[in-house]
Design a protein around this motif. Structure first.
Motif, mmCIF file in Angstrom:
data_model
loop_
_atom_site.group_PDB
_atom_site.id
_atom_site.type_symbol
_atom_site.label_atom_id
_atom_site.label_comp_id
_atom_site.label_asym_id
_atom_site.label_seq_id
_atom_site.Cartn_x
_atom_site.Cartn_y
_atom_site.Cartn_z
ATOM 1 N N THR A 59 34.855 44.365 48.498
ATOM 2 C CA THR A 59 35.974 43.699 48.895
ATOM 3 C C THR A 59 36.035 42.214 48.123
ATOM 4 N N LEU A 60 35.056 41.702 47.823
ATOM 5 C CA LEU A 60 35.143 40.403 47.111
ATOM 6 C C LEU A 60 35.917 40.646 45.738
ATOM 7 N N TRP A 61 35.427 41.720 44.855
ATOM 8 C CA TRP A 61 36.132 41.747 43.774
ATOM 9 C C TRP A 61 37.450 42.629 43.780
ATOM 10 N N ASN A 62 37.773 43.528 44.681
ATOM 11 C CA ASN A 62 38.956 43.927 44.958
ATOM 12 C C ASN A 62 40.175 43.272 45.814
ATOM 13 N N GLY A 63 39.494 42.547 46.654
ATOM 14 C CA GLY A 63 40.437 41.733 47.576
ATOM 15 C C GLY A 63 40.554 40.262 47.266
ATOM 16 N N LEU A 64 39.846 39.808 46.261
ATOM 17 C CA LEU A 64 39.847 38.329 46.176
ATOM 18 C C LEU A 64 39.548 37.921 44.475
ATOM 19 N N LEU A 65 38.683 38.446 43.838
ATOM 20 C CA LEU A 65 38.488 37.811 42.564
ATOM 21 C C LEU A 65 39.442 38.501 41.484
ATOM 22 N N SER A 66 39.811 39.929 41.590
ATOM 23 C CA SER A 66 40.698 40.480 40.833
ATOM 24 C C SER A 66 42.081 39.731 40.910
ATOM 25 N N TYR A 67 42.471 39.487 42.362
ATOM 26 C CA TYR A 67 43.911 38.786 42.261
ATOM 27 C C TYR A 67 43.779 37.368 41.687
ATOM 28 N N MET A 68 42.848 36.784 41.907
ATOM 29 C CA MET A 68 42.630 35.410 41.258
ATOM 30 C C MET A 68 42.936 35.736 39.496
ATOM 31 N N LEU A 69 42.019 36.699 39.329
ATOM 32 C CA LEU A 69 42.095 36.621 37.649
ATOM 33 C C LEU A 69 43.429 37.286 37.200
ATOM 34 N N MET A 70 44.075 37.847 38.084
ATOM 35 C CA MET A 70 45.361 38.386 37.735
ATOM 36 C C MET A 70 46.299 37.110 38.000
ATOM 37 N N GLY A 71 46.363 36.393 38.808
ATOM 38 C CA GLY A 71 46.880 35.000 39.017
ATOM 39 C C GLY A 71 46.809 34.023 37.860
ATOM 40 N N MET A 72 45.669 34.082 37.313
ATOM 41 C CA MET A 72 45.070 33.097 36.089
ATOM 42 C C MET A 72 45.830 33.654 34.882
ATOM 43 N N CYS A 91 46.848 45.541 29.037
ATOM 44 C CA CYS A 91 46.440 46.779 29.087
ATOM 45 C C CYS A 91 44.918 46.455 28.812
ATOM 46 N N GLY A 92 44.236 45.301 28.175
ATOM 47 C CA GLY A 92 42.716 44.922 28.302
ATOM 48 C C GLY A 92 42.149 44.484 29.628
ATOM 49 N N PHE A 93 43.282 44.028 30.480
ATOM 50 C CA PHE A 93 43.003 43.459 31.824
ATOM 51 C C PHE A 93 42.930 44.604 32.618
ATOM 52 N N PHE A 94 43.596 45.744 32.557
ATOM 53 C CA PHE A 94 43.452 46.723 33.531
ATOM 54 C C PHE A 94 42.243 47.479 33.086
ATOM 55 N N ILE A 95 41.998 47.668 31.676
ATOM 56 C CA ILE A 95 40.864 48.090 31.396
ATOM 57 C C ILE A 95 39.459 47.492 32.266
ATOM 58 N N ALA A 133 56.523 45.126 54.518
ATOM 59 C CA ALA A 133 55.409 46.135 55.066
ATOM 60 C C ALA A 133 54.462 46.647 53.589
ATOM 61 N N GLY A 134 55.413 46.843 52.734
ATOM 62 C CA GLY A 134 54.828 47.431 51.499
ATOM 63 C C GLY A 134 53.787 46.439 50.958
ATOM 64 N N GLY A 135 54.319 45.270 50.621
ATOM 65 C CA GLY A 135 53.572 44.096 50.225
ATOM 66 C C GLY A 135 52.270 43.963 51.246
ATOM 67 N N LEU A 136 52.521 44.051 52.221
ATOM 68 C CA LEU A 136 51.167 43.848 53.062
ATOM 69 C C LEU A 136 50.221 44.923 52.888
ATOM 70 N N ALA A 137 50.797 46.017 52.791
ATOM 71 C CA ALA A 137 49.982 47.325 52.571
ATOM 72 C C ALA A 137 48.937 47.047 51.171
ATOM 73 N N ILE A 138 49.672 46.626 50.128
ATOM 74 C CA ILE A 138 49.103 46.425 48.830
ATOM 75 C C ILE A 138 48.008 45.195 48.890
ATOM 76 N N ILE A 139 48.436 44.102 49.333
ATOM 77 C CA ILE A 139 47.521 43.082 49.296
ATOM 78 C C ILE A 139 46.456 43.271 50.484
ATOM 79 N N GLY A 140 46.898 43.824 51.764
ATOM 80 C CA GLY A 140 45.910 43.786 52.672
ATOM 81 C C GLY A 140 44.905 45.184 52.587
ATOM 82 N N TRP A 141 45.240 45.835 51.665
ATOM 83 C CA TRP A 141 44.244 47.215 51.178
ATOM 84 C C TRP A 141 42.770 46.782 51.389
ATOM 85 N N PRO A 142 42.484 45.982 50.570
ATOM 86 C CA PRO A 142 41.063 45.692 50.357
ATOM 87 C C PRO A 142 40.225 45.228 51.541
#
Length: 192
Positions: free
Chosen positions: A162-175, A139-143, A13-22
């Protein structure tokens, strides 16, 4: 056995809240008649808080604070009928994570070094330097991520947000995770 299942449900449930937020934010702003999703999202954050109860450490405290912020933002948005408040959660996440990682650079052991020692035990001097550098990279990534998130909040285009906060930022984090893992393998091989 029941306690393990309950813990898994809380974590899911917590994971869904975080991922599903955007996506929940996009739905709430794009389709106001779906505002009933907000209390459900708040419940997911409450379950996240329950899953984190009793856990110690800086990361757990940060996760607890972020779950609390999620509860407050969703309930305030629902009660005030002001869904725009929801847009600010990713920015808060980036600020909290930057402070957590950045502050650890001024401690005896940066956060990434602490995490590496949990898996590796003792680290070589090269490993210690490497983990400090990785903490700086995060730290640079978070900035950068937080700055773009702020821009999407101020820009006011929910689709872009939604595109940035729900997809692209997760993709960059994964990369970044994948890239760091590959570099770590090379560093370990070179200094191992």
């Amino acid at each position: 056995m029941m306690q393990v299942r309950a813990g898994n449900v809380l974590n899911i449930a917590g994971g869904l809240a975080i991922i599903g937020w955007p996506f929940a934010v996009w739905l709430a702003l794009s389709y106001p008649h779906l505002s009933f999703l907000l209390p459900l999202l708040a419940l997911c954050f409450v379950l996240r808080l329950a899953a984190l109860r009793g856990k110690a450490g800086a990361l757990s405290r940060a996760a607890q604070a972020l779950a609390g912020v999620g509860v407050v933002l969703t309930l305030a948005s629902f009660l005030l009928r002001e869904a725009q408040l929801l847009l600010w959660y990713p920015l808060v996440v980036n600020i909290v994570m930057f402070v957590l990682f950045g502050a650890s650079l001024f401690s005896r052991m940066p956060l990434i070094e602490r995490l590496a020692r949990l898996r590796e035990g003792e680290l070589s001097p090269a490993g210690i330097r490497y983990t400090r550098r990785v903490t700086q990279v995060w730290c640079g990534f978070f900035i950068v991520n937080g700055s773009i998130s702020l821009w999407t909040c101020l820009h006011g285009d929910i689709h872009l947000w939604t595109l940035w906060n729900g997809l692209l930022s997760y993709m960059l984090m994964g990369m970044l995770f994948a890239g760091e893992w590959l570099v770590r393998l090379r560093v370990k091989q070179h200094h191992g």
